[in-house]
Design a protein around this motif. Structure first.
Motif, PDB file in Angstrom:
ATOM      1  N   ALA A  20       0.823  -1.208   0.000  1.00  0.00           N
ATOM      2  CA  ALA A  20       0.000   0.000   0.000  1.00  0.00           C
ATOM      3  C   ALA A  20       0.856   1.257   0.000  1.00  0.00           C
ATOM      4  O   ALA A  20       0.501   2.261  -0.632  1.00  0.00           O
ATOM      5  CB  ALA A  20      -0.926   0.000   1.216  1.00  0.00           C
ATOM      6  N   LEU A  21       1.991   1.224   0.713  1.00  0.00           N
ATOM      7  CA  LEU A  21       2.920   2.353   0.762  1.00  0.00           C
ATOM      8  C   LEU A  21       4.335   1.817   0.611  1.00  0.00           C
ATOM      9  O   LEU A  21       4.678   0.764   1.162  1.00  0.00           O
ATOM     10  CB  LEU A  21       2.801   3.119   2.077  1.00  0.00           C
ATOM     11  N   SER A  22       5.167   2.576  -0.118  1.00  0.00           N
ATOM     12  CA  SER A  22       6.544   2.139  -0.334  1.00  0.00           C
ATOM     13  C   SER A  22       7.500   3.318  -0.191  1.00  0.00           C
ATOM     14  O   SER A  22       7.494   4.234  -1.024  1.00  0.00           O
ATOM     15  CB  SER A  22       6.679   1.519  -1.733  1.00  0.00           C
ATOM     16  N   GLY A  23       8.300   3.308   0.867  1.00  0.00           N
ATOM     17  CA  GLY A  23       9.352   4.308   1.049  1.00  0.00           C
ATOM     18  C   GLY A  23       8.848   5.741   1.158  1.00  0.00           C
ATOM     19  O   GLY A  23       9.450   6.658   0.606  1.00  0.00           O
ATOM     20  N   ILE A  24       7.762   5.949   1.900  1.00  0.00           N
ATOM     21  CA  ILE A  24       7.194   7.289   2.055  1.00  0.00           C
ATOM     22  C   ILE A  24       8.028   8.099   3.051  1.00  0.00           C
ATOM     23  O   ILE A  24       8.244   7.679   4.186  1.00  0.00           O
ATOM     24  CB  ILE A  24       5.739   7.227   2.549  1.00  0.00           C
ATOM     25  N   SER A  25       8.482   9.260   2.621  1.00  0.00           N
ATOM     26  CA  SER A  25       9.193  10.186   3.499  1.00  0.00           C
ATOM     27  C   SER A  25       8.586  11.578   3.315  1.00  0.00           C
ATOM     28  O   SER A  25       8.571  12.116   2.203  1.00  0.00           O
ATOM     29  CB  SER A  25      10.691  10.222   3.191  1.00  0.00           C
ATOM     30  N   LEU A  26       8.059  12.139   4.402  1.00  0.00           N
ATOM     31  CA  LEU A  26       7.472  13.472   4.353  1.00  0.00           C
ATOM     32  C   LEU A  26       7.373  14.020   5.762  1.00  0.00           C
ATOM     33  O   LEU A  26       7.442  13.282   6.741  1.00  0.00           O
ATOM     34  CB  LEU A  26       6.088  13.438   3.679  1.00  0.00           C
ATOM     35  N   GLY A  27       7.248  15.329   5.857  1.00  0.00           N
ATOM     36  CA  GLY A  27       7.106  15.975   7.155  1.00  0.00           C
ATOM     37  C   GLY A  27       6.098  17.097   7.082  1.00  0.00           C
ATOM     38  O   GLY A  27       5.837  17.648   6.018  1.00  0.00           O
ATOM     39  N   ILE A  28       5.542  17.450   8.237  1.00  0.00           N
ATOM     40  CA  ILE A  28       4.577  18.548   8.317  1.00  0.00           C
ATOM     41  C   ILE A  28       5.074  19.525   9.373  1.00  0.00           C
ATOM     42  O   ILE A  28       5.311  19.139  10.526  1.00  0.00           O
ATOM     43  CB  ILE A  28       3.175  18.039   8.665  1.00  0.00           C
ATOM     44  N   GLU A  29       5.250  20.771   8.962  1.00  0.00           N
ATOM     45  CA  GLU A  29       5.807  21.789   9.839  1.00  0.00           C
ATOM     46  C   GLU A  29       4.717  22.546  10.588  1.00  0.00           C
ATOM     47  O   GLU A  29       3.537  22.512  10.218  1.00  0.00           O
ATOM     48  CB  GLU A  29       6.662  22.760   9.022  1.00  0.00           C
ATOM     49  N   THR A  30       5.126  23.250  11.616  1.00  0.00           N
ATOM     50  CA  THR A  30       4.207  24.044  12.413  1.00  0.00           C
ATOM     51  C   THR A  30       3.613  25.181  11.587  1.00  0.00           C
ATOM     52  O   THR A  30       4.323  25.881  10.866  1.00  0.00           O
ATOM     53  CB  THR A  30       4.934  24.639  13.632  1.00  0.00           C
ATOM     54  N   GLY A  31       2.293  25.354  11.669  1.00  0.00           N
ATOM     55  CA  GLY A  31       1.626  26.488  11.055  1.00  0.00           C
ATOM     56  C   GLY A  31       1.501  26.450   9.553  1.00  0.00           C
ATOM     57  O   GLY A  31       1.429  27.493   8.908  1.00  0.00           O
ATOM     58  N   GLU A  32       1.431  25.255   8.957  1.00  0.00           N
ATOM     59  CA  GLU A  32       1.257  25.165   7.508  1.00  0.00           C
ATOM     60  C   GLU A  32       0.079  24.270   7.171  1.00  0.00           C
ATOM     61  O   GLU A  32      -0.333  23.415   7.965  1.00  0.00           O
ATOM     62  CB  GLU A  32       2.516  24.652   6.823  1.00  0.00           C
ATOM     63  N   VAL A  33      -0.472  24.495   5.982  1.00  0.00           N
ATOM     64  CA  VAL A  33      -1.525  23.641   5.445  1.00  0.00           C
ATOM     65  C   VAL A  33      -0.928  22.848   4.292  1.00  0.00           C
ATOM     66  O   VAL A  33      -0.472  23.429   3.302  1.00  0.00           O
ATOM     67  CB  VAL A  33      -2.737  24.468   4.959  1.00  0.00           C
ATOM     68  N   VAL A  34      -0.924  21.538   4.434  1.00  0.00           N
ATOM     69  CA  VAL A  34      -0.358  20.655   3.412  1.00  0.00           C
ATOM     70  C   VAL A  34      -1.500  19.938   2.707  1.00  0.00           C
ATOM     71  O   VAL A  34      -2.369  19.333   3.353  1.00  0.00           O
ATOM     72  CB  VAL A  34       0.609  19.627   4.027  1.00  0.00           C
TER      73      VAL A  34
END
Length: 263
Positions: A20-34
């Motif tokens: 279902a997922l392969s090698g997912i790398s991501l981040g979510i920073e303070t105060g942002e809409v992704v």
């Protein structure tokens, strides 16, 4: 760079033989809409469930504010300040706004009596904070009588009461009119203005573009594209990039074409 609330490092998820997922790398920073975008089957739902702690990854690492977390589950996700509003919103339609906000986390005194006055005041504050403007609405309003956008606002208010720093919205504008969609956008912008972050999942690219600061596109369980709104002048530009990613490389003929030629 702003502090990252949560970061996924090389996350993969297998369901039997299905990846279902392969090698997912991501981040979510303070105060942002992704904005998280992808077709059906791209892996969005699995990614949401991993962030919510409902599903554990097969491999990879989860970091909260830069530190690795072991034994990731729903409780650890909530303790990290992550709240998820799924498509059904999990609201009690016959109950009031205030009862939905405090459901399971009621304010009570030492003998178990509910602090109704304090709950009403807190509910009013939350409704004002996220941008409820209608004078016809109050904490006593029955949720089943609210519009779709207003119900989404109640779910967001409950997440804020639960001390969320990252609110995940799963298809929040699905089946909503333009007016109700604008209400949801206003709620999201208020959440961002308060210093919180939002992960906005949607199929409608124009909706996602209108509200997000940054975009992550999933394709068949992998991150196919990350782009900032500053790099994309319009929703059409984002659509064009996604279409280019979907095209096969030059010189390669799709498998169905080979099948036709062999007949």
């Amino acid at each position: 760079m702003a502090e990252r609330i949560v970061e996924l490092c090389n996350i993969s998820k297998l369901f039997g033989r299905i990846c279902a997922l392969s090698g997912i790398s991501l981040g979510i920073e303070t105060g942002e809409v992704v904005g998280l975008i992808g077709d059906n089957g791209a892996g969005k739902s699995t990614l949401i469930k991993i962030l919510a702690g409902v599903v554990q990854p097969t491999s990879g690492e989860i970091l909260v504010r830069g530190g690795p977390v072991t034994g990731w589950n729903a409780a650890r996700s909530r303790n990290a300040g992550i709240e998820t509003v799924f498509q059904d919103r999990a609201l009690a339609m016959q109950q009031s706004v205030v009862r939905n906000i405090f459901m399971g986390r009621e304010l009570a005194g030492r003998f178990g009596w509910l602090k109704l006055g304090r709950e009403m005041r807190e509910a009013e504050r939350l409704m004002q904070e996220i941008g409820f403007t209608s004078k016809l609405l109050s904490p006593r309003s029955i949720v089943g009588q609210l519009s779709g956008g207003e119900r989404q606002g109640v779910a967001i208010a409950r997440a804020i009461y639960n001390e969320a720093e990252l609110i995940i919205l799963d298809e929040p504008t699905a089946a909503l009119s333009l007016i109700e969609t604008d209400k949801v956008f206003r709620f999201v912008r208020q959440v961002k203005a308060s210093g919180r972050s939002v992960l906005f999942i949607g199929h409608n690219i124009h909706h996602v573009y209108d509200v997000a600061d940054r975009f992550i596109v999933l394709d068949r369980g992998q991150v196919a594209l990350e782009a900032s709104r500053a790099d994309l002048p319009s929703a059409e530009a984002l659509i064009t990039l996604m279409e280019e990613l979907a095209r096969p490389p030059r010189g390669l003929v799709p498998s169905f074409a080979h099948a036709e030629q062999s007949q």
